[in-house]
Design an enzyme around this catalytic site. Structure first.
Site, mmCIF file in Angstrom:
data_model
loop_
_atom_site.group_PDB
_atom_site.id
_atom_site.type_symbol
_atom_site.label_atom_id
_atom_site.label_comp_id
_atom_site.label_asym_id
_atom_site.label_seq_id
_atom_site.Cartn_x
_atom_site.Cartn_y
_atom_site.Cartn_z
ATOM 1 C CE LYS A 34 26.595 21.740 0.918
ATOM 2 N NZ LYS A 34 26.476 21.238 2.271
ATOM 3 C CB ALA A 45 36.893 11.634 -8.302
ATOM 4 C CD GLU A 113 42.050 3.529 -7.499
ATOM 5 O OE1 GLU A 113 41.669 3.926 -6.401
ATOM 6 O OE2 GLU A 113 41.559 3.902 -8.568
ATOM 7 C CG HIS A 241 42.110 7.453 0.706
ATOM 8 N ND1 HIS A 241 43.472 7.291 0.611
ATOM 9 C CD2 HIS A 241 41.609 7.180 -0.523
ATOM 10 C CE1 HIS A 241 43.780 6.946 -0.635
ATOM 11 N NE2 HIS A 241 42.661 6.859 -1.335
ATOM 12 N NE ARG A 288 40.486 3.490 -0.847
ATOM 13 C CZ ARG A 288 39.790 4.204 -1.676
ATOM 14 N NH1 ARG A 288 38.658 4.728 -1.284
ATOM 15 N NH2 ARG A 288 40.205 4.401 -2.890
ATOM 16 C CG HIS A 349 38.123 8.774 0.909
ATOM 17 N ND1 HIS A 349 38.626 9.873 0.241
ATOM 18 C CD2 HIS A 349 37.877 7.828 -0.040
ATOM 19 C CE1 HIS A 349 38.686 9.598 -1.060
ATOM 20 N NE2 HIS A 349 38.219 8.374 -1.263
ATOM 21 N NE ARG A 384 34.056 4.206 -1.932
ATOM 22 C CZ ARG A 384 35.004 4.828 -2.636
ATOM 23 N NH1 ARG A 384 35.114 4.602 -3.942
ATOM 24 N NH2 ARG A 384 35.817 5.676 -2.058
HETATM 25 P P1 FAD Z 1 28.960 15.037 -4.901
HETATM 26 O O1 FAD Z 1 29.857 14.960 -6.046
HETATM 27 O O2 FAD Z 1 29.559 15.295 -3.576
HETATM 28 O O3 FAD Z 1 27.904 16.185 -5.160
HETATM 29 C C1 FAD Z 1 27.019 16.587 -4.142
HETATM 30 C C2 FAD Z 1 26.277 17.812 -4.615
HETATM 31 O O4 FAD Z 1 25.189 18.064 -3.741
HETATM 32 C C3 FAD Z 1 27.101 19.086 -4.631
HETATM 33 O O5 FAD Z 1 26.778 19.775 -5.813
HETATM 34 C C4 FAD Z 1 26.580 19.871 -3.432
HETATM 35 O O6 FAD Z 1 26.682 21.257 -3.576
HETATM 36 C C5 FAD Z 1 25.132 19.444 -3.430
HETATM 37 N N1 FAD Z 1 24.467 19.589 -2.132
HETATM 38 C C6 FAD Z 1 24.762 18.970 -0.965
HETATM 39 N N2 FAD Z 1 23.896 19.363 -0.009
HETATM 40 C C7 FAD Z 1 23.048 20.238 -0.583
HETATM 41 C C8 FAD Z 1 21.953 21.001 -0.102
HETATM 42 N N3 FAD Z 1 21.552 20.972 1.180
HETATM 43 N N4 FAD Z 1 21.299 21.811 -0.968
HETATM 44 C C9 FAD Z 1 21.698 21.911 -2.271
HETATM 45 N N5 FAD Z 1 22.734 21.211 -2.769
HETATM 46 C C10 FAD Z 1 23.401 20.395 -1.933
HETATM 47 N N6 FAD Z 1 35.393 7.642 -6.007
HETATM 48 C C11 FAD Z 1 35.713 6.891 -7.077
HETATM 49 O O7 FAD Z 1 34.949 6.021 -7.491
HETATM 50 N N7 FAD Z 1 36.892 7.101 -7.722
HETATM 51 C C12 FAD Z 1 37.783 8.047 -7.330
HETATM 52 O O8 FAD Z 1 38.828 8.218 -7.946
HETATM 53 C C13 FAD Z 1 37.473 8.828 -6.198
HETATM 54 N N8 FAD Z 1 38.351 9.754 -5.738
HETATM 55 C C14 FAD Z 1 37.990 10.533 -4.696
HETATM 56 C C15 FAD Z 1 38.862 11.532 -4.263
HETATM 57 C C16 FAD Z 1 38.520 12.366 -3.226
HETATM 58 C C17 FAD Z 1 39.465 13.451 -2.765
HETATM 59 C C18 FAD Z 1 37.280 12.180 -2.570
HETATM 60 C C19 FAD Z 1 36.895 13.051 -1.427
HETATM 61 C C20 FAD Z 1 36.408 11.177 -2.977
HETATM 62 C C21 FAD Z 1 36.754 10.353 -4.036
HETATM 63 N N9 FAD Z 1 35.893 9.361 -4.489
HETATM 64 C C22 FAD Z 1 36.232 8.607 -5.565
HETATM 65 C C23 FAD Z 1 34.521 9.299 -4.005
HETATM 66 C C24 FAD Z 1 33.609 9.990 -5.029
HETATM 67 O O9 FAD Z 1 34.286 11.113 -5.565
HETATM 68 C C25 FAD Z 1 32.304 10.457 -4.421
HETATM 69 O O10 FAD Z 1 31.721 9.427 -3.699
HETATM 70 C C26 FAD Z 1 31.336 10.885 -5.542
HETATM 71 O O11 FAD Z 1 31.954 11.834 -6.371
HETATM 72 C C27 FAD Z 1 30.068 11.442 -4.955
HETATM 73 O O12 FAD Z 1 29.292 11.947 -6.012
HETATM 74 P P2 FAD Z 1 27.828 12.478 -5.724
HETATM 75 O O13 FAD Z 1 27.255 12.899 -7.019
HETATM 76 O O14 FAD Z 1 27.094 11.488 -4.919
HETATM 77 O O15 FAD Z 1 28.056 13.742 -4.759
HETATM 78 C C1 SIN Z 2 41.781 7.379 -4.825
HETATM 79 O O1 SIN Z 2 42.057 7.872 -5.918
HETATM 80 O O2 SIN Z 2 42.593 6.830 -4.076
HETATM 81 C C2 SIN Z 2 40.370 7.453 -4.385
HETATM 82 C C3 SIN Z 2 39.602 6.443 -5.108
HETATM 83 C C4 SIN Z 2 38.310 6.164 -4.403
HETATM 84 O O3 SIN Z 2 37.999 6.744 -3.375
HETATM 85 O O4 SIN Z 2 37.600 5.295 -4.919
#
Ligand code: FAD
Ligand code: SIN
Length: 518
Positions: A34, A45, A113, A241, A288, A349, A384
């Site tokens: 999007k 992440a 972690e 978080h 967490r 988070h 989680r």
């Molecule tokens: P996303 O990576 O969020 O991708 C979603 C995609 O869908 C995007 O491209 C978006 O544009 C698209 N989209 C959404 N709605 C629409 C729509 N209506 N139309 C078209 N496109 C759309 N997890 C871990 O395991 N380890 C970590 O170290 C970790 N660190 C994190 C740090 C932060 C700051 C955050 C916020 C989260 C972290 N997490 C971590 C959680 C993890 O990053 C996410 O759960 C994971 O990356 C989600 O991946 P995804 O592919 O499901 O979605």
């Molecule tokens: C973090 O790096 O603390 C986020 C990791 C996660 O959400 O799994």
């Protein structure tokens, strides 16, 4: 206007890209995203991806840590499957070009972690997600069968409902025929027919005022699937978080990775005292839900708006090398983490629940798969385990790819799908209604449906939300569609699901903590 693709992928985060790369040899793949292709939650992440790489770690130990963290509500079969496949999926990520940090001996520099009994988190400094997205996008960009449509917003998935048939939530015959998509070039909602559709739209942190999630995390996929009558579960388990940087002027909140606590950082109050041992013997490295609740409690007792994370006793050079992103960001705010304590506050988070899937990432709607944060696979239960999200995403993206590619020949395009019915005429001048309503939903969710809940708070939230829901549905029907309006509608839908499912869970469990039944 109608377009056709074999595999429609909604989302360009880790789940969408990993799946796309796997199905691309079997047909045409269209990825919708999007905003820009690299913008996703994945990109932010930090900590890394959990996996069982070598002894002394073992499948049994990661399974046990995950189950313990999930408070008895994980699906053990799913957890075992994900952990057993972890090494193979990591090897694929590396094969696709991802680089994880190694130590001088040439083995992986594994982090630790909260809730993990072992050092097992693969990472790339403190920007693991950016590295994964870089590698997967480079690979996807060079595959002739993959097209990525940026700034294309999926509005609804198409089912028999759009052909005028009645569809119910437990109707096993419901099918997905693709999606209606808002094309930014034409301003029109177009029909994208697909034989297989993967929902990979990520989480919904934007339902709360304080969140670590980027602004794209508006729960669109979960809301679309729910409206299409897919089964959605466990939405009450919203993970906060414990440590986002306290900086009220900046939204979304910047994350201070839990890996830094794995490296030795300690939570402290304003008097410089440690407090976590009062809540859990694992101290700052407890899971967490426990740490976030403890911080919330300490802040309520003292009246402080934030607490501290102390890294000042750690080796400054190693700290800067391992966490350059956090070091740099804090320095910009005048905080030198090698000398100053970091002010931190909990922030929404991760959503543990979502679109219910089976072991093959299949949803309750035929030909619709879900993977990544928008899915509820059974992996996380009531809470989680850190760094299990990226792992779950790649394992289920792989499962979805196997199933979708293997059954592609049984799925055909549906020629009877009608064009989008565009009735709305009001143009965007009502933007003020959208921004104000968004703030109201976020206020309701943060004030009444946060870390600590009660029956009364949930009832109040539900009543307040009902009015916003009605007003937004009215606006939606009358308006020319914009991404902002669709996102508001989806966030309200998400808020409704969180409140509704929280009200059903009468007893506290993991991330759902209610004063009425602690
Ligand atoms: P996303 O990576 O969020 O991708 C979603 C995609 O869908 C995007 O491209 C978006 O544009 C698209 N989209 C959404 N709605 C629409 C729509 N209506 N139309 C078209 N496109 C759309 N997890 C871990 O395991 N380890 C970590 O170290 C970790 N660190 C994190 C740090 C932060 C700051 C955050 C916020 C989260 C972290 N997490 C971590 C959680 C993890 O990053 C996410 O759960 C994971 O990356 C989600 O991946 P995804 O592919 O499901 O979605
Ligand atoms: C973090 O790096 O603390 C986020 C990791 C996660 O959400 O799994």
């Amino acid at each position: 206007m109608q377009k056709k693709t074999d595999f429609l992928v909604i989302g360009s985060g880790i789940a969408g890209l990993f799946y796309a790369l796997k199905v691309a040899d079997h047909g045409k793949v269209t990825i919708l995203t999007k905003t820009r292709r690299e913008e996703s939650t994945t990109r932010y992440a930090q900590g890394g991806i959990a996996a069982v790489m070598y002894p002394p770690d073992s499948v049994e130990r990661l399974v046990e840590d995950t189950l313990k963290c999930g408070r008895g509500l994980c699906d053990e079969q799913v957890v075992k499957m994900v952990v057993e496949e972890s090494r193979e999926r990591i090897e694929e990520l590396i094969f696709m070009g991802t680089s994880f940090d190694k130590n001088q001996q040439g083995t992986f520099n594994l982090g630790r972690e909260g809730g993990h009994s072992e050092y097992r988190v693969l990472h790339h400094k403190d920007n693991t997600g950016e590295e994964i997205i870089r590698a997967l996008l480079a690979k996807a960009g060079s595959h002739p069968n993959i097209e990525i449509l940026e700034n294309h917003f999926a509005v609804e998935i198409i089912t028999q409902h759009h052909l005028g048939e009645k569809v119910t939530r437990y109707d096993k015959k419901t099918q997905c025929f693709g999606a209606y998509v808002l094309n930014p070039d034409t301003g029109l909602v177009e029909t994208l027919l697909a034989r297989k559709t993967l929902m990979a739209t990520g989480g919904a942190g934007m339902a709360y005022f304080t969140t670590t999630n980027p602004v794209i995390a508006t729960g669109d996929g979960i809301a679309m699937a729910y409206r299409a009558k897919a089964q959605v579960e466990n939405m009450e388990f919203v993970q906060f978080h414990p440590t986002s940087l306290y900086d009220p002027a900046t939204r979304p909140s910047f994350l201070i990775t839990e890996a830094i606590r794995g490296f030795g950082a300690i939570l402290k109050n304003h008097k410089g005292e440690e407090f976590m041992h009062k809540y859990d013997k694992r101290g700052s490295l407890a899971p967490r839900d426990i740490v976030a609740r403890a911080i919330d409690n300490e802040m309520k007792i003292s009246g402080d708006d934030y607490l501290f994370l102390d890294c000042t006793h750690l080796d400054p050079e190693k700290l800067k090398t391992q966490f350059p992103n956090i070091y740099g960001r804090c320095l910009e705010k005048g905080i030198n983490i090698t000398r100053d304590m970091i002010p931190v506050v909990p922030a929404a988070h991760y959503v543990c629940g979502g679109i219910k899937t089976d072991l093959h990432a299949r949803t309750s709607i035929h030909n619709l798969y879900a993977a990544g944060e928008c899915a509820s696979t059974g992996m996380h239960g009531a809470n989680r385990l850190a760094s299990n999200s990226l792992l779950e995403a790649v394992v289920f993206a792989h499962k979805a790819a196997e199933d979708a590619a293997g059954s592609l020949n049984n799925s055909t395009f549906n020629p009877s799908v009608p064009d989008w019915n565009a009735d709305g005429t009001i143009l965007n001048e009502e933007m003020v209604l959208i921004t104000q309503s968004l703030k109201e939903v976020q206020g309701i969710m943060s004030n009444y449906v946060g870390i600590v809940r009660s029956n009364l708070r949930l009832e109040r939230a539900f009543n307040r939300l009902s009015l916003l829901y009605q007003e937004t549905e009215d606006l939606y029907i009358k308006s020319v569609l914009t991404p902002g309006l669709c996102e508001l509608r989806n966030i309200i839908n998400i808020a409704y699901l969180i409140i509704k499912q929280a009200r059903k869970r009468k007893k506290s469990a993991g991330l759902h903590y209610t004063l009425d039944n602690p």
